[in-house]
Design an enzyme around this catalytic site. Sequence first.
Site: not given
Ligand code: GUN
Length: 315
Positions: A58, A102, A125
């Site tokens: 990311k 995350q 998100d």
């Molecule tokens: N963990 C796995 N996929 C995601 C996601 O799309 N966002 C977040 N914040 N954590 C994750």
Amino acid sequence: MKEMKNTPRILDGVAIAGQIKDEVAVEVKELAARGITPGLAVILVGEVPASQIYVRSKVKTCGELGIYSEMLTPPESITTDEMLALVAELNAREDIDGILIQLPLPKHVDTKRLLEAVSPDKDVDGFHPVNAGRLQSGQPGLAPCTPAGIIEILKRSDLPISGQNAVVVGRSDIVGKPAAMMLLNASATVTICHSKTVDLPGITRGADLLVAAIGRPGYVTAEMVKPGATLIDVGINRVTDAAEVERFFPGDAKRAASFAKRGSVVVGDIDPAAFAIAGAYTPVPGGVGALTIAMLMKNTVTAAKLRRGISLKEG
Ligand code: GUN
């Protein structure tokens, strides 16, 4: 009668993600001309290897598109209160447009409380209940990245949604529920199925559009699919059993070699045998998963614009 061989369309998530990232890069340049740099803060707690890989990816993509990013890496021992203080700081910062926590978080941390502490306007998100409500009521807001990616794949592949019978298998807050809501907003007739659903195959066989998001390898089998249906596979499951690998990919030398080397192979929630009878499908890997980061980048730019009252269409 001679049987016709079906040639399903493979929906290339990597290519579509590339298009979206290119578009985001243009928007970032336009914002730069106005002295604005979108900023994303990612909080990664502890040392979960899969999360570390996702977060690095990311942050790297932010760099490629000209988005400022910051990674915060508190230790596993951080408390809910300390996390809340961290989020409050980021909420107050002018240079941060998006905040991503995350998941999963350590067990002792109150995930729900934290997700609700993120300012809805910085919730890239789309996990905050306010954004879930905005999605439900058709107001502009920030929508969860993976379901938003599904809609992008369908639209950019010119696949119809309006009037289609869409079946979503899985009811998570992160994928299943928002995906169903977005499909409904796009005028599909939507059914949400889950672990307590009676006669799942009977329902999935009626789907023109089938979204599998249950997190179980090969759960949706060919018998559960209507020939010609569009199959959207959200699952990313690591299979470590050699017999299972052979069952999902019989005679596939490339996958067998990859398994011998790494000790695991990635399988989606849809049995690859079902893809053979589909009209179109998203492969795993290289399908829906490829879109998630692209949509996060798009949401970060959207957040930067919404926060400053810049119209989304204005560029
Ligand atoms: N963990 C796995 N996929 C995601 C996601 O799309 N966002 C977040 N914040 N954590 C994750």
